[in-house]
Design an enzyme around this catalytic site. Sequence first.
Site, short mmCIF file in Angstrom:
data_model
loop_
_atom_site.label_atom_id
_atom_site.label_comp_id
_atom_site.label_asym_id
_atom_site.label_seq_id
_atom_site.Cartn_x
_atom_site.Cartn_y
_atom_site.Cartn_z
N ARG A 213 54.49 26.51 83.34
CA ARG A 213 54.12 25.54 83.30
C ARG A 213 52.89 25.32 82.29
O ARG A 213 52.56 24.54 81.48
CB ARG A 213 53.53 24.56 84.20
CG ARG A 213 54.24 24.66 86.00
CD ARG A 213 53.49 23.85 87.13
NE ARG A 213 54.50 23.51 88.38
CZ ARG A 213 54.60 24.03 89.13
NH1 ARG A 213 53.34 25.31 89.80
NH2 ARG A 213 55.73 23.47 89.68
N PHE A 229 63.18 16.53 87.24
CA PHE A 229 63.97 17.34 88.59
C PHE A 229 62.79 18.30 88.79
O PHE A 229 61.78 19.15 88.91
CB PHE A 229 65.01 19.17 88.52
CG PHE A 229 66.21 18.59 88.19
CD1 PHE A 229 66.68 18.60 89.68
CD2 PHE A 229 66.48 18.98 87.30
CE1 PHE A 229 68.07 18.29 89.63
CE2 PHE A 229 67.91 18.73 86.96
CZ PHE A 229 69.09 19.00 87.73
N ASP A 300 64.47 22.11 85.85
CA ASP A 300 63.69 23.49 87.08
C ASP A 300 64.67 22.35 88.42
O ASP A 300 64.23 21.78 89.54
CB ASP A 300 63.03 23.14 86.94
CG ASP A 300 62.10 24.42 88.40
OD1 ASP A 300 62.38 25.38 88.78
OD2 ASP A 300 60.42 24.19 88.71
N CYS A 340 66.62 29.05 89.90
CA CYS A 340 65.85 29.81 91.40
C CYS A 340 66.50 30.55 92.53
O CYS A 340 66.14 30.76 93.60
CB CYS A 340 64.73 28.76 92.41
SG CYS A 340 65.48 26.78 92.89
N1 SAH Z 1 60.20 21.15 88.71
C1 SAH Z 1 59.72 21.18 90.51
C2 SAH Z 1 60.26 21.88 91.07
C3 SAH Z 1 61.38 21.75 90.73
S1 SAH Z 1 62.36 21.71 92.54
C4 SAH Z 1 57.92 21.56 89.77
O1 SAH Z 1 57.45 21.84 89.40
O2 SAH Z 1 57.04 21.53 91.36
C5 SAH Z 1 64.03 20.80 92.32
C6 SAH Z 1 64.02 18.67 92.80
O3 SAH Z 1 64.70 18.66 91.78
C7 SAH Z 1 63.10 18.40 94.02
O4 SAH Z 1 62.76 17.93 93.79
C8 SAH Z 1 64.34 17.66 93.86
O5 SAH Z 1 64.27 16.02 95.34
C9 SAH Z 1 65.52 17.05 93.06
N2 SAH Z 1 66.86 16.67 92.97
C10 SAH Z 1 67.55 17.67 93.50
N3 SAH Z 1 68.26 17.26 92.90
C11 SAH Z 1 68.69 16.17 92.19
C12 SAH Z 1 69.29 15.31 91.18
N4 SAH Z 1 71.01 15.51 91.30
N5 SAH Z 1 68.59 14.38 90.46
C13 SAH Z 1 67.31 14.78 90.45
N6 SAH Z 1 66.59 15.24 90.80
C14 SAH Z 1 67.17 16.16 92.31
#
Ligand code: SAH
Length: 396
Positions: A213, A229, A300, A340
């Site tokens: 980050r 995400f 992500d 991940c």
């Molecule tokens: N970038 C975040 C962590 C991401 S975890 C951080 O820094 O904390 C992955 C995320 O993707 C989750 O919050 C989940 O709700 C979301 N997600 C999963 N599938 C998705 C989709 N098709 N479109 C949008 N969000 C999605």
Amino acid sequence: MARVYVQKGKARPFWFRHPWVFSGAVERVEGHARDGDIVTVLDCAGGFIGAGLYNSRSQIRVRILSHREGEVIDAAFFRTRLERAVALREDVLRLPAAGTTGYRLVHGEGDGLSGLVVERYGDHVVIQLSAAGMKQREGVFLDFLEERLRPRSIYENASFPYREVEGFTEGSGVRRGELPEGEVTFTEHDLELGVDLRRGQKTGYYFDQRDNRMTVARHAAGARVLDAFCYCGGFALQAARAGAREVVAVDSSAAALEAGRRNAARSGLAGRITFEEADVNVFLAQTGAGGRRFDLVVLDPPKFAVARKDRDGALYRYHALNAEALRVVEPGGLIATASCSFHVSEADFDDMLNAAAKKANRFLQILHRAGQAPDHPVSSACLEGRYLKFVLARVW
Ligand code: SAH
């Protein structure tokens, strides 16, 4: 103590101290072992390999904890390992720090404690036990954490799918102290964040991206940033604080976005980030088609490959997603893209990214690559612990 013999020809990983003895590698068990008991692991010639936790129900039949013959695996043994984990954070990584009070305190095999994850959220601690033998010894971990950290609460998060496989019956709950309803707060690189430990994703927050980050933040000043995400806004918040011109944060979870909005308000960044509920695939397709562009895109996604058999399908999805994301990057802008999935290797990820660049007809310059933050250490004997891939690239 019961003895588990490894099949002829299958002992090599264990001589190199890999901790997982899979059911397929076991030749026979001598003596009576109950699930969760300590057993001795031997090669087919009777040579000592190690000692660890047995579970007849799990694919991982034994989790080796010690390679020292005669070492007793008791409460004192676990306390020593736990103290070493705390000392790594305190003495080497300087955690907690003035601006960072949320971090991972125990990272399973990476801390010599297979089956245990502990995270600290300011005054509160979350524990996750993913092996029957560790669950049976929960009291040892709770006592240590209570004495050593004096937290206001310790919450056990048991919301993972393989709980039944390991043979757990107890669900999530507060094990020590008091955990208030709603959010608890902690800091990460000087930002105050809140998560609901009972209802958040995973164990609450994704500490593994903490340093990535900051990599994003370094390039965010003046930029139009897309955090795809975003969960509760980890990347978006740091980008906004670093002076991004505009930040759009997208997630499909309404609860995550609400938490993100609260986090933004906590740091006076409410007006600087637009949280948008959407499927990222749909958002990117519409944005690409509409001609809207960003200078910095963070991608992500959740874990696409849960098991080895998912690898090819996951790579296909990463490829399509990255190609779409590249289309919305202004030429000369940046993409910060992550995976991940342990089952997608670094080499797989690189190939996927290059194929995505070709598909999107863009030229990519890789500037920086990283993995998980060092409070998620990796045992050199168990590289499965290294799961996060993170690449920052310039896009033409
Ligand atoms: N970038 C975040 C962590 C991401 S975890 C951080 O820094 O904390 C992955 C995320 O993707 C989750 O919050 C989940 O709700 C979301 N997600 C999963 N599938 C998705 C989709 N098709 N479109 C949008 N969000 C999605």
